[in-house]
Design a protein around this motif. Structure first.
Motif, short mmCIF file in Angstrom:
data_model
loop_
_atom_site.label_atom_id
_atom_site.label_comp_id
_atom_site.label_asym_id
_atom_site.label_seq_id
_atom_site.Cartn_x
_atom_site.Cartn_y
_atom_site.Cartn_z
N ALA A 14 37.34 -31.76 31.94
CA ALA A 14 37.40 -32.86 31.00
C ALA A 14 37.94 -32.38 29.66
N LEU A 15 38.76 -33.22 29.01
CA LEU A 15 39.30 -32.87 27.71
C LEU A 15 38.31 -33.26 26.61
N GLY A 16 38.55 -32.74 25.41
CA GLY A 16 37.73 -33.11 24.27
C GLY A 16 36.47 -32.29 24.14
N GLY A 17 36.29 -31.25 24.93
CA GLY A 17 35.14 -30.37 24.78
C GLY A 17 33.86 -30.85 25.43
N LEU A 18 33.90 -31.99 26.08
CA LEU A 18 32.68 -32.54 26.66
C LEU A 18 32.86 -32.83 28.15
N ALA A 19 31.81 -32.65 28.89
CA ALA A 19 31.82 -33.02 30.30
C ALA A 19 31.83 -34.54 30.40
N ARG A 20 32.43 -35.05 31.47
CA ARG A 20 32.47 -36.51 31.65
C ARG A 20 31.06 -37.10 31.77
N ALA A 21 30.15 -36.31 32.32
CA ALA A 21 28.79 -36.81 32.53
C ALA A 21 27.88 -36.57 31.32
N ALA A 22 28.45 -36.01 30.23
CA ALA A 22 27.61 -35.64 29.09
C ALA A 22 26.87 -36.84 28.51
N ALA A 23 27.55 -37.98 28.37
CA ALA A 23 26.90 -39.15 27.77
C ALA A 23 25.73 -39.62 28.62
N ASP A 24 25.92 -39.64 29.94
CA ASP A 24 24.82 -40.03 30.83
C ASP A 24 23.69 -39.01 30.76
N GLY A 25 24.05 -37.74 30.66
CA GLY A 25 23.03 -36.69 30.53
C GLY A 25 22.21 -36.85 29.27
N VAL A 26 22.88 -37.19 28.17
CA VAL A 26 22.16 -37.43 26.92
C VAL A 26 21.21 -38.60 27.06
N ASP A 27 21.64 -39.63 27.78
CA ASP A 27 20.75 -40.78 28.02
C ASP A 27 19.45 -40.33 28.67
N LEU A 28 19.55 -39.47 29.67
CA LEU A 28 18.35 -39.02 30.38
C LEU A 28 17.45 -38.21 29.46
N LEU A 29 18.04 -37.36 28.63
CA LEU A 29 17.25 -36.53 27.71
C LEU A 29 16.54 -37.41 26.68
N CYS A 30 17.23 -38.42 26.20
CA CYS A 30 16.61 -39.35 25.24
C CYS A 30 15.48 -40.14 25.90
N ALA A 31 15.73 -40.63 27.10
CA ALA A 31 14.72 -41.40 27.81
C ALA A 31 13.50 -40.56 28.15
N ALA A 32 13.70 -39.26 28.31
CA ALA A 32 12.59 -38.36 28.64
C ALA A 32 11.68 -38.12 27.44
N GLY A 33 12.04 -38.65 26.29
CA GLY A 33 11.15 -38.60 25.13
C GLY A 33 11.39 -37.48 24.14
N PHE A 34 12.54 -36.80 24.24
CA PHE A 34 12.85 -35.75 23.26
C PHE A 34 13.37 -36.40 21.98
N PRO A 35 12.70 -36.18 20.84
CA PRO A 35 13.16 -36.80 19.61
C PRO A 35 14.42 -36.17 19.04
N LEU A 36 14.71 -34.91 19.43
CA LEU A 36 15.93 -34.23 18.97
C LEU A 36 16.70 -33.75 20.20
N VAL A 37 17.93 -34.24 20.33
CA VAL A 37 18.80 -33.84 21.45
C VAL A 37 20.04 -33.20 20.84
N ILE A 38 20.29 -31.95 21.20
CA ILE A 38 21.43 -31.20 20.66
C ILE A 38 22.45 -31.00 21.76
#
Length: 328
Positions: free
Chosen positions: A123-147
């Motif tokens: 993937a271009l732009g330095g990010l995996a295509r699934a990164a946004a979906d992965g962030v969703d899961l981390l946020c939903a899991a209750g982590f207040p800070l996602v890096i």
């Protein structure tokens, strides 16, 4: 069990904080498919509360060490942290090389820290295509800070601003004319600049150059004035101030309404990218074989009987209709 039912079961486990559920969900996300989409569909309404921070910059700037120092500081304050480290894809397996997880081993064993590497898979732009979906899961899991730490390929990493609420751009002393080059690239996406390895010769010059460039930018009344923070991540120096500035930036976004603007921008970029992928997939994998009208249109373009622009509009209209009625 159907994909939606299986996704509902896993989503409930992630929301409940079961230890094995989150890694399993992220594996689904990287694999893609119907169950991954169903999982995000269920969890998306639970993703609002977290502060998503992007960390980008040139390779060798010490991003992983800085993220480690930042996570350790957050833990001192009782903040749970999730880290998504986007690694270069392995040339053999297509999977993440896991270098960031190795470098962040200091955090292992802390139940308040979750680390996951994700392959770019080209993937271009330095990010995996699934990164946004992965962030969703981390946020939903209750982590207040996602890096989210990007690969580190230089000026192409602007995609992080379409995912993170706050973006940190990391540089190091001795960059010289590279600072000017950054002006036209990733420098402009920074909410916070960090000069890491600030105990090296030339650190003060680099800091002053960054501040001089930022001083030339017009900041609207009540706008965010971008700070430049020196750090020595290997010693944890500057991590406390950096976390303070991240908190201040997130508070500023909320107070001014800029957070809603950024969330809309993120939504627009994400939906557009997904729509592009759906259309591209329909073109690459037609269901009707040689008789598919898309293939016929592409053949006409190749023979110069149909312009690429007209073909694109025709394919888009046809694909949109098929997606809407479920026939594709």
């Amino acid at each position: 069990m159907s994909a939606p039912a299986e996704a509902a079961e896993l989503a409930a486990a992630i929301l409940e904080g079961r230890p094995r559920a989150l890694p399993r969900g992220l594996t689904w996300i990287e694999s893609g498919g119907d169950r991954a989409e169903a999982l995000v569909e269920i969890l998306y309404p639970h993703t609002r509360a977290a502060h998503v921070v992007g960390v980008t910059g040139a390779s060798g700037a010490g991003k992983s060490t800085l993220v480690t120092a930042l996570a350790k500081e957050a833990r001192k304050r009782g903040i749970r942290v999730a880290i998504l480290a986007v690694d270069p894809s392995s040339p053999y397996t297509g999977g993440a090389i896991l270098g960031d997880r190795i470098r962040m081993r200091e955090l292992s064993g802390d139940p308040g820290v979750f680390i996951r590497s994700m392959a770019t898979r080209g993937a271009l732009g330095g990010l995996a295509r699934a990164a946004a979906d992965g962030v969703d899961l981390l946020c939903a899991a209750g982590f207040p800070l996602v890096i989210v730490e990007t690969v580190g390929v230089g000026q192409d990493e602007v995609d992080i601003m379409r995912l993170a609420h706050s973006t940190i751009v990391v540089s190091v002393p001795g960059m010289g004319d590279d600072i000017q080059a950054l002006k036209a690239g990733i420098m402009e996406i920074a909410d916070i600049h960090v000069v890491n390895k600030a105990d090296r010769d030339g650190a003060e010059r680099t800091i002053n150059e960054l501040r001089a460039i930022l001083a030339m930018q017009m900041v609207p009344e009540g706008g965010w004035e971008i700070p430049v923070i020196p750090t020595v991540a290997t010693k944890g120096e500057g991590a406390s101030k950096l976390l303070d500035q991240l908190d201040a930036h997130f508070a500023h976004l909320k107070k001014t309404g800029e957070l809603e603007t950024r969330l809309r921008r993120i939504a627009e970029a994400r939906v557009a990218k997904l729509a592009q992928e759906l259309v591209a997939d329909a073109i690459r994998h037609p269901l009707q074989g040689a008789n598919d009208p898309i293939l016929a249109d592409l053949t006409r373009v190749a023979r110069r009987e149909l312009s690429p622009h007209r073909c694109a509009r025709t394919v888009l209209g046809r694909t949109t209709a098929s997606l809407t009625d479920g026939s594709h």
